[in-house]
Design a protein around this motif. Sequence first.
Motif, PDB file in Angstrom:
ATOM      1  N   ALA A  68       0.846  -1.204   0.000  1.00 32.41           N
ATOM      2  CA  ALA A  68       0.000   0.000   0.000  1.00 32.41           C
ATOM      3  C   ALA A  68       0.880   1.252   0.000  1.00 32.41           C
ATOM      4  CB  ALA A  68      -0.910  -0.019   1.227  1.00 32.41           C
ATOM      5  N   ARG A  69       1.925   1.234   0.835  1.00 37.12           N
ATOM      6  CA  ARG A  69       2.811   2.407   0.921  1.00 37.12           C
ATOM      7  C   ARG A  69       3.503   2.663  -0.423  1.00 37.12           C
ATOM      8  NH1 ARG A  69       7.864   1.961   1.710  1.00 37.12           N
ATOM      9  NH2 ARG A  69       7.757  -0.005   2.851  1.00 37.12           N
ATOM     10  N   VAL A  70       4.057   1.605  -1.019  1.00 38.88           N
ATOM     11  CA  VAL A  70       4.834   1.790  -2.257  1.00 38.88           C
ATOM     12  C   VAL A  70       3.918   2.167  -3.430  1.00 38.88           C
ATOM     13  CG1 VAL A  70       6.310   0.620  -3.950  1.00 38.88           C
ATOM     14  CG2 VAL A  70       6.719   0.303  -1.494  1.00 38.88           C
ATOM     15  N   VAL A  71       2.794   1.495  -3.548  1.00 38.89           N
ATOM     16  CA  VAL A  71       1.891   1.783  -4.679  1.00 38.89           C
ATOM     17  C   VAL A  71       1.266   3.175  -4.510  1.00 38.89           C
ATOM     18  CG1 VAL A  71      -0.292   1.111  -5.766  1.00 38.89           C
ATOM     19  CG2 VAL A  71       1.467  -0.610  -5.295  1.00 38.89           C
ATOM     20  N   ASP A  72       0.793   3.500  -3.306  1.00 44.58           N
ATOM     21  CA  ASP A  72       0.193   4.824  -3.095  1.00 44.58           C
ATOM     22  C   ASP A  72       1.235   5.927  -3.332  1.00 44.58           C
ATOM     23  OD1 ASP A  72      -2.098   3.525  -2.499  1.00 44.58           O
ATOM     24  OD2 ASP A  72      -2.079   3.937  -0.344  1.00 44.58           O
ATOM     25  N   GLY A  73       2.443   5.705  -2.836  1.00 48.70           N
ATOM     26  CA  GLY A  73       3.512   6.701  -3.008  1.00 48.70           C
ATOM     27  C   GLY A  73       3.844   6.899  -4.484  1.00 48.70           C
ATOM     28  N   THR A  74       3.910   5.796  -5.211  1.00 49.47           N
ATOM     29  CA  THR A  74       4.239   5.900  -6.647  1.00 49.47           C
ATOM     30  C   THR A  74       3.129   6.618  -7.403  1.00 49.47           C
ATOM     31  OG1 THR A  74       5.511   3.853  -6.493  1.00 49.47           O
ATOM     32  CG2 THR A  74       4.873   4.557  -8.700  1.00 49.47           C
ATOM     33  N   LEU A  75       1.888   6.289  -7.064  1.00 51.27           N
ATOM     34  CA  LEU A  75       0.763   6.948  -7.755  1.00 51.27           C
ATOM     35  C   LEU A  75       0.743   8.440  -7.436  1.00 51.27           C
ATOM     36  CD1 LEU A  75      -2.024   4.232  -7.316  1.00 51.27           C
ATOM     37  CD2 LEU A  75      -0.879   4.900  -9.454  1.00 51.27           C
ATOM     38  N   ALA A  76       1.069   8.777  -6.176  1.00 50.28           N
ATOM     39  CA  ALA A  76       1.075  10.200  -5.793  1.00 50.28           C
ATOM     40  C   ALA A  76       2.159  10.957  -6.565  1.00 50.28           C
ATOM     41  CB  ALA A  76       1.309  10.331  -4.287  1.00 50.28           C
ATOM     42  N   ARG A  77       3.300  10.311  -6.764  1.00 54.18           N
ATOM     43  CA  ARG A  77       4.432  10.976  -7.430  1.00 54.18           C
ATOM     44  C   ARG A  77       4.304  10.970  -8.947  1.00 54.18           C
ATOM     45  NH1 ARG A  77       7.429   8.259  -4.252  1.00 54.18           N
ATOM     46  NH2 ARG A  77       7.741   6.710  -5.864  1.00 54.18           N
ATOM     47  N   GLU A  78       3.937   9.778  -9.472  1.00 58.48           N
ATOM     48  CA  GLU A  78       3.999   9.583 -10.934  1.00 58.48           C
ATOM     49  C   GLU A  78       2.625   9.696 -11.606  1.00 58.48           C
ATOM     50  OE1 GLU A  78       6.723   9.160 -12.632  1.00 58.48           O
ATOM     51  OE2 GLU A  78       8.232   8.529 -11.187  1.00 58.48           O
ATOM     52  N   GLY A  79       1.570   9.516 -10.811  1.00 55.15           N
ATOM     53  CA  GLY A  79       0.210   9.624 -11.372  1.00 55.15           C
ATOM     54  C   GLY A  79      -0.310   8.333 -11.966  1.00 55.15           C
ATOM     55  N   ARG A  80       0.562   7.335 -12.183  1.00 59.92           N
ATOM     56  CA  ARG A  80       0.120   6.084 -12.793  1.00 59.92           C
ATOM     57  C   ARG A  80       1.163   4.990 -12.568  1.00 59.92           C
ATOM     58  NH1 ARG A  80      -1.834   6.784 -17.606  1.00 59.92           N
ATOM     59  NH2 ARG A  80      -1.204   4.812 -18.532  1.00 59.92           N
ATOM     60  N   ILE A  81       0.729   3.769 -12.679  1.00 64.29           N
ATOM     61  CA  ILE A  81       1.663   2.632 -12.743  1.00 64.29           C
ATOM     62  C   ILE A  81       1.264   1.848 -13.985  1.00 64.29           C
ATOM     63  CG2 ILE A  81       2.450   0.486 -11.646  1.00 64.29           C
ATOM     64  CD1 ILE A  81       1.902   1.795  -8.922  1.00 64.29           C
ATOM     65  N   ASP A  82       2.150   1.831 -14.968  1.00 65.03           N
ATOM     66  CA  ASP A  82       1.820   1.163 -16.232  1.00 65.03           C
ATOM     67  C   ASP A  82       2.044  -0.339 -16.168  1.00 65.03           C
ATOM     68  OD1 ASP A  82       1.167   3.471 -18.049  1.00 65.03           O
ATOM     69  OD2 ASP A  82       3.123   4.099 -17.296  1.00 65.03           O
ATOM     70  N   ALA A  83       3.034  -0.740 -15.378  1.00 64.16           N
ATOM     71  CA  ALA A  83       3.332  -2.180 -15.329  1.00 64.16           C
ATOM     72  C   ALA A  83       3.921  -2.565 -13.987  1.00 64.16           C
ATOM     73  CB  ALA A  83       4.302  -2.558 -16.452  1.00 64.16           C
ATOM     74  N   LEU A  84       3.607  -3.785 -13.593  1.00 61.82           N
ATOM     75  CA  LEU A  84       4.239  -4.409 -12.419  1.00 61.82           C
ATOM     76  C   LEU A  84       5.004  -5.628 -12.914  1.00 61.82           C
ATOM     77  CD1 LEU A  84       4.641  -5.105  -9.368  1.00 61.82           C
ATOM     78  CD2 LEU A  84       2.475  -6.377  -9.518  1.00 61.82           C
ATOM     79  N   VAL A  85       6.290  -5.674 -12.582  1.00 62.83           N
ATOM     80  CA  VAL A  85       7.085  -6.881 -12.870  1.00 62.83           C
ATOM     81  C   VAL A  85       7.392  -7.517 -11.526  1.00 62.83           C
ATOM     82  CG1 VAL A  85       9.160  -7.839 -13.912  1.00 62.83           C
ATOM     83  CG2 VAL A  85       8.077  -5.804 -14.917  1.00 62.83           C
ATOM     84  N   HIS A  86       6.712  -8.622 -11.230  1.00 62.81           N
ATOM     85  CA  HIS A  86       6.948  -9.269  -9.936  1.00 62.81           C
ATOM     86  C   HIS A  86       8.027 -10.333 -10.098  1.00 62.81           C
ATOM     87  CE1 HIS A  86       6.759 -10.865  -6.044  1.00 62.81           C
ATOM     88  NE2 HIS A  86       5.893  -9.947  -5.682  1.00 62.81           N
ATOM     89  N   ASN A  87       9.232  -9.945  -9.698  1.00 63.21           N
ATOM     90  CA  ASN A  87      10.412 -10.798  -9.881  1.00 63.21           C
ATOM     91  C   ASN A  87      10.933 -11.342  -8.544  1.00 63.21           C
ATOM     92  OD1 ASN A  87      13.331 -11.366 -11.100  1.00 63.21           O
ATOM     93  ND2 ASN A  87      13.583  -9.937  -9.399  1.00 63.21           N
ATOM     94  N   ALA A  88      10.663 -10.653  -7.438  1.00 58.59           N
ATOM     95  CA  ALA A  88      11.217 -11.063  -6.131  1.00 58.59           C
ATOM     96  C   ALA A  88      10.784 -12.485  -5.796  1.00 58.59           C
ATOM     97  CB  ALA A  88      10.739 -10.109  -5.036  1.00 58.59           C
ATOM     98  N   ALA A  89      11.737 -13.258  -5.302  1.00 60.16           N
ATOM     99  CA  ALA A  89      11.413 -14.633  -4.910  1.00 60.16           C
ATOM    100  C   ALA A  89      12.511 -15.157  -4.002  1.00 60.16           C
ATOM    101  CB  ALA A  89      11.275 -15.534  -6.143  1.00 60.16           C
ATOM    102  N   ALA A  90      12.191 -16.222  -3.307  1.00 58.37           N
ATOM    103  CA  ALA A  90      13.170 -16.893  -2.452  1.00 58.37           C
ATOM    104  C   ALA A  90      13.181 -18.375  -2.805  1.00 58.37           C
ATOM    105  CB  ALA A  90      12.804 -16.681  -0.992  1.00 58.37           C
ATOM    106  N   LEU A  91      14.320 -19.008  -2.550  1.00 51.98           N
ATOM    107  CA  LEU A  91      14.509 -20.423  -2.895  1.00 51.98           C
ATOM    108  C   LEU A  91      14.688 -21.231  -1.615  1.00 51.98           C
ATOM    109  CD1 LEU A  91      15.219 -22.613  -5.110  1.00 51.98           C
ATOM    110  CD2 LEU A  91      17.593 -21.873  -4.858  1.00 51.98           C
TER     111      LEU A  91
END
Length: 260
Positions: A68-91
């Motif tokens: 919520a913090r990262v998405v809301d902050g990005t929307l407030a700054r940039e006005g939009r999020i065009d894409a999410l690349v979910h790469n984080a993972a653990a093995l």
Amino acid sequence: MIDLQDRVILVTGGARGVGRAIAEGLAAQGARIVIGDILVDAGQAVAKGIGGPARFEKLDVALEGDWARVVDGTLAREGRIDALVHNAAALHIGTIENTSPEAFRRIQDVNLIGPFLGTRAVVPSMKKQGKGAIVYIGSIDGMIGMNGICAYAASKWGLRGLAKSNAMELGRAGIRVNTVCPAGGNGEMFLPWAHTLTDMPEDVAFYLGNRGISGETPFSSIANAVAYLVSDASANVTGIDLPVDGGAASGCFMPGFNLA
Ligand SMILES: NC(=O)c1ccc[n+]([C@@H]2O[C@H](COP(=O)([O-])OP(=O)(O)OC[C@H]3O[C@@H](n4cnc5c(N)ncnc54)[C@H](O)[C@@H]3O)[C@@H](O)[C@H]2O)c1
């Protein structure tokens, strides 16, 4: 032609390895990158190296509040999020008897609950835009079976299910959801098991040779596949699994048969 000029793209796990290559590759095509990772110093260094509008945000993908913090902050700054690349993972490497319920749950938390939470976080604004692209980084371990990785394999198979369901559900809202499935290669992910792997060089050589194009998958190939899937070049592509694996998920290579 892939044009990502001024696209706002959130890349998780971009502090190192494949995620770093993806972040740098998308930025090179003009995208405004937000890197989310738990590795603060490394993540900040990658964002600084990219320069321009690239930013780092501390993000634990398993925590809804962080999203919520990262998405809301990005929307407030940039006005939009065009894409999410979910790469984080653990093995986690371990037979079924050597995988504790806690370890199994932890892997699902990062590799499956993480993308679930991230998708939930970005979809409302993408729906308002009437457009968005979501790319999950899966694995060939979510396409074929392999021993010793039950927790990781279960998470990556689940990720493809999440992608296909979301692709059906969100297509009419203009949101595409795809999965890139690389083969093994980046050593950093295996660091906790490095001592085990150095004890079995023949196994590692067999693994890297058992594919049409032998050897490690170059990060640039993975980054290029992601660039295609977040761009308008793939406008009618949704719900696919794109292996970037030298053909590892396509079959078995028998060296002797090439001499027959
Ligand atoms: N390494 C391989 O051989 C291989 C093979 C196939 C697929 N993949 C996939 O590629 C992707 C990247 O793998 P990699 O090799 O670069 O791994 P890596 O371990 O080098 O990098 C993973 C990144 O994710 C971050 N991360 C881990 N847990 C997190 C969390 N809870 N919240 C936020 N960030 C977190 C790490 O800090 C790190 O920066 C993963 O989805 C992985 O499953 C890797």
